[in-house]
Enzyme design. Structure first.
Site, PDB file in Angstrom:
ATOM      1  N   GLY A  15       0.833  -1.207   0.000  1.00 38.71           N
ATOM      2  CA  GLY A  15       0.000   0.000   0.000  1.00 38.71           C
ATOM      3  C   GLY A  15       0.865   1.253   0.000  1.00 38.71           C
ATOM      4  O   GLY A  15       1.845   1.328   0.726  1.00 38.71           O
ATOM      5  N   ARG A  76       1.081  -5.277  -5.794  1.00 37.14           N
ATOM      6  CA  ARG A  76       1.283  -6.514  -5.028  1.00 37.14           C
ATOM      7  C   ARG A  76       1.527  -7.600  -6.073  1.00 37.14           C
ATOM      8  O   ARG A  76       0.764  -7.723  -7.023  1.00 37.14           O
ATOM      9  CB  ARG A  76       0.059  -6.824  -4.179  1.00 37.14           C
ATOM     10  CG  ARG A  76      -0.303  -5.658  -3.239  1.00 37.14           C
ATOM     11  CD  ARG A  76      -1.422  -6.046  -2.282  1.00 37.14           C
ATOM     12  NE  ARG A  76      -2.160  -4.880  -1.783  1.00 37.14           N
ATOM     13  CZ  ARG A  76      -1.807  -4.172  -0.716  1.00 37.14           C
ATOM     14  NH1 ARG A  76      -0.741  -4.473  -0.028  1.00 37.14           N
ATOM     15  NH2 ARG A  76      -2.541  -3.143  -0.318  1.00 37.14           N
ATOM     16  N   ASP A 107       5.394  -4.984   6.025  1.00 36.91           N
ATOM     17  CA  ASP A 107       6.010  -6.279   6.352  1.00 36.91           C
ATOM     18  C   ASP A 107       5.926  -7.299   5.222  1.00 36.91           C
ATOM     19  O   ASP A 107       6.830  -8.121   5.057  1.00 36.91           O
ATOM     20  CB  ASP A 107       5.489  -6.841   7.681  1.00 36.91           C
ATOM     21  CG  ASP A 107       3.986  -6.893   7.748  1.00 36.91           C
ATOM     22  OD1 ASP A 107       3.325  -6.543   6.745  1.00 36.91           O
ATOM     23  OD2 ASP A 107       3.464  -7.299   8.798  1.00 36.91           O
ATOM     24  N   THR A 130       4.172   2.740   5.460  1.00 37.50           N
ATOM     25  CA  THR A 130       2.759   2.331   5.522  1.00 37.50           C
ATOM     26  C   THR A 130       2.043   3.283   6.465  1.00 37.50           C
ATOM     27  O   THR A 130       2.612   3.679   7.481  1.00 37.50           O
ATOM     28  CB  THR A 130       2.578   0.880   6.028  1.00 37.50           C
ATOM     29  OG1 THR A 130       1.212   0.719   6.468  1.00 37.50           O
ATOM     30  CG2 THR A 130       3.474   0.520   7.188  1.00 37.50           C
ATOM     31  N   ASP A 132      -0.297   2.517   8.336  1.00 36.48           N
ATOM     32  CA  ASP A 132      -0.833   1.796   9.504  1.00 36.48           C
ATOM     33  C   ASP A 132       0.061   1.816  10.742  1.00 36.48           C
ATOM     34  O   ASP A 132      -0.387   1.508  11.833  1.00 36.48           O
ATOM     35  CB  ASP A 132      -1.106   0.332   9.135  1.00 36.48           C
ATOM     36  CG  ASP A 132      -2.285   0.197   8.187  1.00 36.48           C
ATOM     37  OD1 ASP A 132      -3.015   1.184   8.009  1.00 36.48           O
ATOM     38  OD2 ASP A 132      -2.471  -0.890   7.619  1.00 36.48           O
ATOM     39  N   ARG A 176      -5.929  -2.517   9.078  1.00 35.15           N
ATOM     40  CA  ARG A 176      -6.403  -3.895   8.914  1.00 35.15           C
ATOM     41  C   ARG A 176      -6.084  -4.728  10.146  1.00 35.15           C
ATOM     42  O   ARG A 176      -6.903  -5.470  10.638  1.00 35.15           O
ATOM     43  CB  ARG A 176      -5.673  -4.459   7.691  1.00 35.15           C
ATOM     44  CG  ARG A 176      -6.281  -5.661   7.098  1.00 35.15           C
ATOM     45  CD  ARG A 176      -5.606  -6.068   5.821  1.00 35.15           C
ATOM     46  NE  ARG A 176      -4.346  -5.385   5.535  1.00 35.15           N
ATOM     47  CZ  ARG A 176      -3.809  -5.329   4.339  1.00 35.15           C
ATOM     48  NH1 ARG A 176      -4.432  -5.847   3.323  1.00 35.15           N
ATOM     49  NH2 ARG A 176      -2.642  -4.738   4.150  1.00 35.15           N
TER      50      ARG A 176
END
Ligand code: F6P
Length: 328
Positions: A15, A76, A107, A130, A132, A176
């Protein structure tokens, strides 16, 4: 500087995150500073398999420090998960005499990089990118700070309309597997409740808490929900459940979605990316490989990729406490 590295390549994978461009720029310019040739690989590992490789000189990265997304694009790649795919990728590196790789991503991207290094002996350094913030070995990933500010800005606007209509808003944010965005923006935007994957609050406790806050005189409220929250319902079902059981509230849902991944990076992310890119290039020349650059207590640190992949980036319990007390 000990290792004989002449040509390095950089890619972005997984992402995208604001600040990735600043990291690409930093790798390209740091390489130039040390008289190394730098290549950019388009579309992550997939582009490496397809040989989408171009020279990235210091002038190729002009005017990108302030841009969201990634000029190298991201993808991806299922093919890179296969040995044949990775062999094709390695062939393409050899064609350009590339002897080290900088991987900017999360990761999943690091897992691919580590396997690649183990199979072909190509030195790999990771830079965590990222929104996140779910990577072990760094207090901040590139893009996280920008995403926090984007979310707070959006929730401030949602609050205006929530107040005007006396409504309860469920705001779903990205994450997520991690609640960092929800927890921090929950505090920053003054949310009533924060639902994160790391803590299973349970529907009954949520309902009781919202009832209490209504009783205490709150006419409108914001509940931040991390998309990976494990309360057992998606945000729409959650909102329906609360509306059914707390009919005095009019409930609305707002899913912020991918807008959280875009936009100009904050100064923090630009500086972080610039520091990490330089350090990555320097460490490759020091002979370091299989490590991720991170930040801890304001200083650049190294963590083995294996640890960065397997380790857990824990939620700060102090923040949970702050968030709980601030809702009173
Ligand atoms: O960038 C990480 C992340 O934002 C996750 O929180 C989210 O689940 C995921 O990306 C969605 O990404 P995509 O739509 O690109 O699969």
């Amino acid at each position: 500087m000990s290792a004989t590295i002449s040509n390095i390549a950089v890619l972005t994978s997984g992402g995208d995150a604001p600040g990735m461009n600043a990291a690409i720029r930093s790798v390209a310019r740091s390489a130039s500073f040390y008289n190394l040739k730098c290549f950019g690989i388009l579309r992550g590992y997939q582009g490496l398999i397809e040989g989408k490789i171009k020279v990235l000189g210091p002038r190729n990265v002009n005017n990108i420090i302030n841009k969201g997304g990634t000029i190298l694009k991201s993808a991806r790649s299922d093919e890179f998960r296969t040995k044949e795919g990775r062999a094709k990728a390695y062939e393409n590196l050899q064609k350009h005499n590339i002897d080290a790789l900088v991987v900017i991503g999360g990761d999943g991207s690091f897992t691919g990089g580590l396997i690649f290094q183990q199979e072909f002996g190509i030195p790999v350094i990771g830079i965590p990118g990222t929104i996140d913030n779910d990577i072990f070995g760094t207090s901040h990933t590139i893009g996280y700070d920008t995403a926090l500010n984007t979310v707070v800005d959006a929730v401030d606007k949602i609050r205006d309309t929530a107040i005007s209509h006396n409504r309860l808003f469920f705001v779903e944010v990205m994450g997520r597997d991690a609640g960092h965005i929800a927890l921090n923006t929950g505090i920053g935007a003054g949310a009533e409740e924060v639902l994160i994957p790391e803590e299973n609050m349970g529907l009954d406790r949520l309902l009781e808490s919202l009832k209490r806050s209504k009783k205490s005189g709150k006419l409108s409220s914001i509940v931040m929900v991390a998309e990976g929250d494990k309360i057992g319902k998606n945000v729409f079902e959650l909102a329906e459940y609360i509306e059914d059981n707390l009919p005095s509230y009019e409930v609305r849902v707002s899913v912020l979605g991918h807008m959280q991944r875009g936009g100009a990076p904050t100064c923090f992310d630009r500086v972080l990316a610039s520091r990490m890119g330089l350090r990555a290039v320097e460490e490759l020349q020091n002979g370091v490989s299989g490590h991720m650059i991170g930040i801890a207590d304001g200083k650049m640190i190294l963590t083995p990729l294996e640890k960065a992949i397997k380790g857990e980036s824990k939620i700060d319990s102090e923040l949970v406490r702050v968030s709980e007390i601030m809702r009173l």
